[in-house]
Motif scaffolding. Sequence first.
Motif, short mmCIF file in Angstrom:
data_model
loop_
_atom_site.label_atom_id
_atom_site.label_comp_id
_atom_site.label_asym_id
_atom_site.label_seq_id
_atom_site.Cartn_x
_atom_site.Cartn_y
_atom_site.Cartn_z
N ALA A 1 0.79 5.40 0.88
CA ALA A 1 -0.07 6.15 1.70
C ALA A 1 -0.63 7.77 1.11
CB ALA A 1 0.44 6.54 3.13
N SER B 1 7.34 2.51 15.88
CA SER B 1 6.11 2.23 15.68
C SER B 1 4.79 2.77 16.75
CB SER B 1 5.42 0.72 15.31
OG SER B 1 7.02 0.43 15.30
N ARG C 1 0.93 -0.75 0.43
CA ARG C 1 -0.53 -0.13 -0.10
C ARG C 1 1.33 1.72 -0.69
NH1 ARG C 1 -3.11 3.12 4.20
NH2 ARG C 1 -2.24 2.06 5.67
N ASP D 1 2.59 0.05 8.60
CA ASP D 1 3.27 0.92 7.49
C ASP D 1 4.09 1.14 7.05
OD1 ASP D 1 -0.63 1.33 7.58
OD2 ASP D 1 0.23 3.12 8.97
N ASN D 2 4.82 0.99 8.91
CA ASN D 2 6.38 0.67 8.47
C ASN D 2 6.72 0.53 7.74
OD1 ASN D 2 7.08 3.11 10.40
ND2 ASN D 2 6.75 1.99 12.01
N ARG E 1 2.21 10.90 10.06
CA ARG E 1 1.23 9.94 10.16
C ARG E 1 -0.38 10.58 9.69
NH1 ARG E 1 1.97 5.00 11.34
NH2 ARG E 1 0.26 4.45 11.50
N ASN F 1 4.30 8.05 6.09
CA ASN F 1 4.93 8.06 6.66
C ASN F 1 6.58 8.31 7.13
OD1 ASN F 1 4.65 6.02 8.74
ND2 ASN F 1 5.37 4.04 7.20
N ASP G 1 5.16 -1.98 5.64
CA ASP G 1 5.06 -1.81 4.13
C ASP G 1 5.97 -1.31 3.48
OD1 ASP G 1 2.65 -3.39 4.11
OD2 ASP G 1 1.49 -2.31 4.03
N SER G 2 6.23 0.16 4.59
CA SER G 2 7.63 1.66 3.52
C SER G 2 8.49 1.10 3.21
CB SER G 2 7.42 2.29 4.67
OG SER G 2 6.77 3.15 5.00
#
Lengths: 333, 333
Positions: free
Chosen positions: A46, B94, A44, B103-104, A83, A88, B106-107
């Motif tokens: 963001a 996090s 994904r 999200d981290n 955020r 991120n 994913d980044s």
Amino acid sequence: MRDVADRAGVSLGTASNVLNHPERVSAAAIERVRMAIDELGFVRNANASTLASGRSGALGLVVINLSNSMFVDVARGAQAAARAAGHNLLLADSADDFGAQGDNVDSFNEARVAGLLLAPMQDSSEHVARLKARQTPVVLINYDQGDDNLCTVVVDNEQVGYLAVRHMLDIGCRRIVFAAGGDEYYQPVRLRRRGARRAMREAAGAASFEEIMADGVKEADGLTVARQIAGRGPDTRPDGIIGVSDSLASGLVEGLSEAGITVPDEIAVMGCDRNSSAGDCRVPLTSIAMKGQEMGAAAVRLLLDEMNRDGDHVHQRVVLTPELIVRGSTVLP
Amino acid sequence: MRDVADRAGVSLGTASNVLNHPERVSAAAIERVRMAIDELGFVRNANASTLASGRSGALGLVVINLSNSMFVDVARGAQAAARAAGHNLLLADSADDFGAQGDNVDSFNEARVAGLLLAPMQDSSEHVARLKARQTPVVLINYDQGDDNLCTVVVDNEQVGYLAVRHMLDIGCRRIVFAAGGDEYYQPVRLRRRGARRAMREAAGAASFEEIMADGVKEADGLTVARQIAGRGPDTRPDGIIGVSDSLASGLVEGLSEAGITVPDEIAVMGCDRNSSAGDCRVPLTSIAMKGQEMGAAAVRLLLDEMNRDGDHVHQRVVLTPELIVRGSTVLP
């Protein structure tokens, strides 16, 4: 996204909701979409709009030393602001190594971050140039290199020194020592010294003022200064000592205690950069809040403005006001 | 690289030497190549061989909470080991948010890091699966989710609890309290409790053992426990209290001091996770070293082995031994 929806056997809208509004879809749909995502290795983004530019949605933050808790505060503030805006934040620690800072900047350039926050301890024009060469927006934190072509967020370090001397005068100190080293390396040390001198000039004779040159700003440097002071006769000792950093001030408290001199009864001691990682101190240390979280948040706002408004962005220098925190090392409970 | 050499007007070998062996070339050549690099926006890759796979040379580290200084230690150790092997390390915090951890992850997936270190506080199989889906090697730090398909590096948290009780017995405590909360959330709490019980069983009657359930592991939870203990008559108070975290133990010391109970004279107090950011404590806290740097370094070694040996890599579970650090909160100087 279409691939994910197809594989999960749901509509595109449902798949999108799983990612963006999970409260609107059933647990079963979430599970199906999650499995499809895992199977496809879908990542994904963001901020899809930035994908068009070939950049990731992530912001980068390079700090000079993460062992200094002020930079953890900066990261916290930056992360919350990032955020909140759907980005991120990735970090890199330079561990006091300018070369490592350059490598970190290169790594983020390579990762195509949408923008970079840089918190150095010395002029970093060379690293800024590498970012500009790739059109990566950059905001400086905690160091002002007098560059009008980028945004900078700092705390007013001159005011830090000023507030420290004012506090010592306010609690009745009449023989004040300012202990600091590393002027040649550290911009905050130079500025705090200047502010301390200004406060003393304004107080015109209300107290004596002595500057002791330490070797640096670490706990060991404070220990050395404390031993020198303990070696003097009681009548020629100061009644208040300002350490330019909390680490140095912790060393002062330790050294004075070892010599049987009580803090704050005989000598009040304070630091200048409220730091939860300054080492253990026998008494809670009076200090000055450096507003790390606020710096991080302000820097992200400037970075987003530069990223999103492009030509309309106006570079700014944001100077935050430090704040005195009175604790047991200068004032008895 | 050819572009850089051409623009700088030097040979390809010279341009390469500027990046890899600057000591072999003249200052003028370095300057010319640097300028060409800046002009072209060229980004050096620390590990060109990984470029062939479409990955960057950077490693990623995702920690659950950077405000806990143990994770700063992990970052420090990981970074030193990564740099020694020619890789740069990027971090993400996090902030105690499992969604942010996702999200981290994913980044970093998106940034195509060569490998990822993940330091969570709960089972993160879901995030590990997303990494595996993209063939990103991953090593878990400080949390063991019993997964034999990846490497894990932890400190022996059962031994932490064991060492804590042993120390209290060794200094002569006969009424020992173990104060902890959050068993349902925190793997280290469960393990430390188990180790503490084991030490008490082995000591068979040498001391009484009481477990006080706190609401969590924070300073406020320690304050609450201290007030409860202070409310008892002196004869029914413990003579030694183990706080499952340094934050909780700091609250214990604060609360006992407020009630006029001296530490360690009347009650010895210790923490279990030597933490420079546990808040200020009136006395230096006896605690247990969690070997953060060593965990970070060991995890990088395992990650590099998996990255470089590919099929030959054997997954391992590395368990490091914690270490007692005796200070003023249990033993008078």
